[in-house]
Scaffold this motif. Structure first.
Motif, mmCIF file in Angstrom:
data_model
loop_
_atom_site.group_PDB
_atom_site.id
_atom_site.type_symbol
_atom_site.label_atom_id
_atom_site.label_comp_id
_atom_site.label_asym_id
_atom_site.label_seq_id
_atom_site.Cartn_x
_atom_site.Cartn_y
_atom_site.Cartn_z
ATOM 1 N N VAL A 1 85.520 24.510 15.003
ATOM 2 C CA VAL A 1 86.419 23.904 14.026
ATOM 3 C C VAL A 1 85.856 24.137 12.632
ATOM 4 C CG1 VAL A 1 87.267 22.122 15.586
ATOM 5 C CG2 VAL A 1 85.240 21.669 14.203
ATOM 6 N N PRO A 2 86.728 24.291 11.620
ATOM 7 C CA PRO A 2 86.215 24.379 10.249
ATOM 8 C C PRO A 2 85.693 23.026 9.789
ATOM 9 C CG PRO A 2 88.615 24.286 10.238
ATOM 10 C CD PRO A 2 88.196 24.402 11.683
ATOM 11 N N GLY A 3 84.660 23.044 9.010
ATOM 12 C CA GLY A 3 84.134 21.793 8.494
ATOM 13 C C GLY A 3 83.361 21.006 9.530
ATOM 14 N N LEU A 4 83.392 19.677 9.371
ATOM 15 C CA LEU A 4 82.634 18.797 10.261
ATOM 16 C C LEU A 4 83.386 18.523 11.558
ATOM 17 C CD1 LEU A 4 81.321 16.064 7.777
ATOM 18 C CD2 LEU A 4 80.155 18.134 8.558
ATOM 19 N N ARG A 5 82.628 18.185 12.600
ATOM 20 C CA ARG A 5 83.209 17.684 13.831
ATOM 21 C C ARG A 5 83.482 16.184 13.677
ATOM 22 N NH1 ARG A 5 78.562 20.762 16.091
ATOM 23 N NH2 ARG A 5 79.363 22.702 17.007
ATOM 24 N N ARG A 6 84.386 15.658 14.516
ATOM 25 C CA ARG A 6 84.652 14.216 14.481
ATOM 26 C C ARG A 6 83.363 13.425 14.715
ATOM 27 N NH1 ARG A 6 89.271 15.702 17.616
ATOM 28 N NH2 ARG A 6 91.215 15.413 16.445
ATOM 29 N N ALA A 7 82.550 13.886 15.667
ATOM 30 C CA ALA A 7 81.322 13.155 15.980
ATOM 31 C C ALA A 7 80.383 13.103 14.786
ATOM 32 C CB ALA A 7 80.621 13.811 17.173
ATOM 33 N N GLU A 8 80.402 14.151 13.969
ATOM 34 C CA GLU A 8 79.520 14.175 12.798
ATOM 35 C C GLU A 8 80.005 13.200 11.732
ATOM 36 O OE1 GLU A 8 77.912 18.785 13.121
ATOM 37 O OE2 GLU A 8 79.862 18.379 12.191
ATOM 38 N N VAL A 9 81.320 13.127 11.551
ATOM 39 C CA VAL A 9 81.858 12.143 10.599
ATOM 40 C C VAL A 9 81.551 10.739 11.083
ATOM 41 C CG1 VAL A 9 83.945 11.255 9.501
ATOM 42 C CG2 VAL A 9 83.687 13.708 9.866
ATOM 43 N N ALA B 1 79.373 7.949 9.087
ATOM 44 C CA ALA B 1 80.008 6.683 8.704
ATOM 45 C C ALA B 1 79.464 5.496 9.491
ATOM 46 C CB ALA B 1 81.516 6.788 8.911
ATOM 47 N N ASP B 2 78.600 5.770 10.469
ATOM 48 C CA ASP B 2 78.006 4.718 11.294
ATOM 49 C C ASP B 2 79.077 3.936 12.065
ATOM 50 O OD1 ASP B 2 75.896 3.328 12.422
ATOM 51 O OD2 ASP B 2 75.836 1.814 10.839
ATOM 52 N N VAL B 3 80.033 4.684 12.633
ATOM 53 C CA VAL B 3 81.025 4.096 13.540
ATOM 54 C C VAL B 3 81.003 4.912 14.826
ATOM 55 C CG1 VAL B 3 82.479 3.254 11.664
ATOM 56 C CG2 VAL B 3 82.927 5.512 12.649
ATOM 57 N N SER B 4 81.601 4.396 15.867
ATOM 58 C CA SER B 4 81.612 5.123 17.130
ATOM 59 C C SER B 4 82.557 6.319 17.042
ATOM 60 C CB SER B 4 82.050 4.212 18.275
ATOM 61 O OG SER B 4 83.428 3.899 18.163
ATOM 62 N N TYR C 1 86.326 6.406 15.330
ATOM 63 C CA TYR C 1 86.761 7.368 14.321
ATOM 64 C C TYR C 1 87.914 8.223 14.853
ATOM 65 C CZ TYR C 1 87.232 11.079 11.022
ATOM 66 O OH TYR C 1 87.784 11.956 10.134
ATOM 67 N N GLY C 2 87.843 8.601 16.125
ATOM 68 C CA GLY C 2 88.938 9.369 16.702
ATOM 69 C C GLY C 2 90.253 8.612 16.649
ATOM 70 N N ALA D 1 81.394 9.290 4.001
ATOM 71 C CA ALA D 1 81.066 10.359 4.945
ATOM 72 C C ALA D 1 81.819 11.643 4.616
ATOM 73 C CB ALA D 1 81.383 9.911 6.366
ATOM 74 N N LEU D 2 83.062 11.513 4.201
ATOM 75 C CA LEU D 2 83.884 12.682 3.876
ATOM 76 C C LEU D 2 83.740 13.106 2.411
ATOM 77 C CD1 LEU D 2 87.127 11.732 5.836
ATOM 78 C CD2 LEU D 2 85.449 13.495 6.440
ATOM 79 N N GLN D 3 82.915 12.375 1.657
ATOM 80 C CA GLN D 3 82.657 12.680 0.248
ATOM 81 C C GLN D 3 83.962 12.746 -0.553
ATOM 82 O OE1 GLN D 3 79.940 15.998 -0.282
ATOM 83 N NE2 GLN D 3 78.640 15.350 1.434
ATOM 84 N N LEU D 4 84.813 11.752 -0.345
ATOM 85 C CA LEU D 4 86.085 11.698 -1.052
ATOM 86 C C LEU D 4 85.862 11.368 -2.523
ATOM 87 C CD1 LEU D 4 88.364 9.765 1.478
ATOM 88 C CD2 LEU D 4 87.815 12.207 1.394
ATOM 89 N N ASP D 5 86.677 11.980 -3.392
ATOM 90 C CA ASP D 5 86.613 11.622 -4.805
ATOM 91 C C ASP D 5 87.448 10.361 -5.033
ATOM 92 O OD1 ASP D 5 89.322 12.382 -4.981
ATOM 93 O OD2 ASP D 5 88.843 14.365 -5.807
#
Length: 291
Positions: free
Chosen positions: A33-41, A45-48, A52-53, A74-78
């Motif tokens: 997948v492009p970018g991060l995996r769900r597990a990495e996010v 974010a320190d959630v399960s 997150y899914g 975690a997603l570095q949102l502006d």
């Protein structure tokens, strides 16, 4: 606009934009997948992973502010993206963000007389009032001369997004057309998040998605932004190249409505050209309103 779909596509698009290196993670191999995996996010974010899914599937109702902040970090949102995620969460919870009742489709409220007077009192800059769906509700005299190609000769309410994507003249008026297109759509996407029941905005998005491939592609990117302040370049048919700074002001009496004021740096060539445009408008007021 379906809230669950909006949440899902927004979170997926933000995750796809963030590389492991940007997040401080080892890239590893066999990334499908492009970018991060769900597990990495989820880890960042320190959630399960399961929770997150669930969020990324659009089930954001009830998510706490702390969780939304953690996901945003975690997603570095502006700032604009964080606000958009909060707006989507409020909509999922049934909490209105605009303070207004739901509007009927296709309605454009006329500017109040006192607002028109206030706009007309601005004489040395360009002032334009618009709503969430980019309808031009009011301009001052200099604004009518500046936006003469958009305002036209009456009839349908002038609309900045329709001009941007459906009128070939916009590519001459906006030298940085691609940048303006991205800004226009990102502002509309943010407005849709703030007011998901704005049927007029939904109808405009549907129209432009059908008639403009570029709009449809940009809308699908789920990028958001707010105007605030900045600099833009224009190429006006009367006075030529203009580099203008702008400031955005919220019209608090009419939530969702904003006023943009464009000015030029004092003593600059653009400032001189604005004076020329004001002189031309004073000599041709009718033409400025119908050119």
């Amino acid at each position: 606009m379906d809230n669950r779909s909006e949440v899902r596509e927004f979170l997926m698009s933000r995750r796809a934009k963030l590389s492991p290196e940007q997040a401080g993670l080892a890239a590893g191999g066999n990334r499908r997948v492009p970018g991060l995996r769900r597990a990495e996010v989820a880890m960042l974010a320190d959630v399960s992973v399961e929770y997150y899914g669930k969020l990324e599937r659009g089930a954001i109702a009830g998510a706490s502010a702390a969780v939304l902040d953690a996901i945003s970090d975690a997603l570095q949102l502006d700032d604009a993206e964080r606000s958009h995620l909060l707006d989507l969460a409020r909509a999922a919870d049934g909490i209105p963000t605009s303070g207004r009742a739901r509007r009927k489709a296709g309605t454009t409220q006329a500017a109040r007389p006192s607002l028109l007077w206030a706009v007309e009192s601005i004489t040395t800059g360009i002032a334009v009032v618009s709503n969430a769906q980019t309808d031009v509700l009011a301009t001052n005299a200099l604004g009518r001369a500046f936006y003469s190609g958009i305002i036209g000769d009456g009839g349908r309410t002038p609309n900045l997004a329709r001009f941007q994507f459906l009128d070939p003249a916009s590519r001459e008026f906006y030298p940085d057309w691609d940048l303006f297109a991205e800004m226009c759509v990102a502002n509309m996407r943010a407005a849709a998040g703030r007011d998901p029941h704005n049927r007029a905005l939904q109808d405009l998005v549907g129209e432009l998605s059908t008639r403009s491939d570029t709009f449809r592609t940009l809308w699908g990117a789920h990028n958001v932004r707010t105007h605030g302040a900045g600099t833009k370049r224009f190429r006006h048919p009367i006075v030529g190249e203009l580099t203008l700074v702008y400031e955005e002001f919220a019209i608090t009496a009419d939530p969702g409505t904003r006023m943009l004021i464009y000015t030029a740096e004092p003593g600059s060539a653009s400032a001189e050209r604005l004076v020329l445009l004001a002189s031309w408008e004073a000599e041709h007021p009718a033409q400025a309103a119908t050119t």
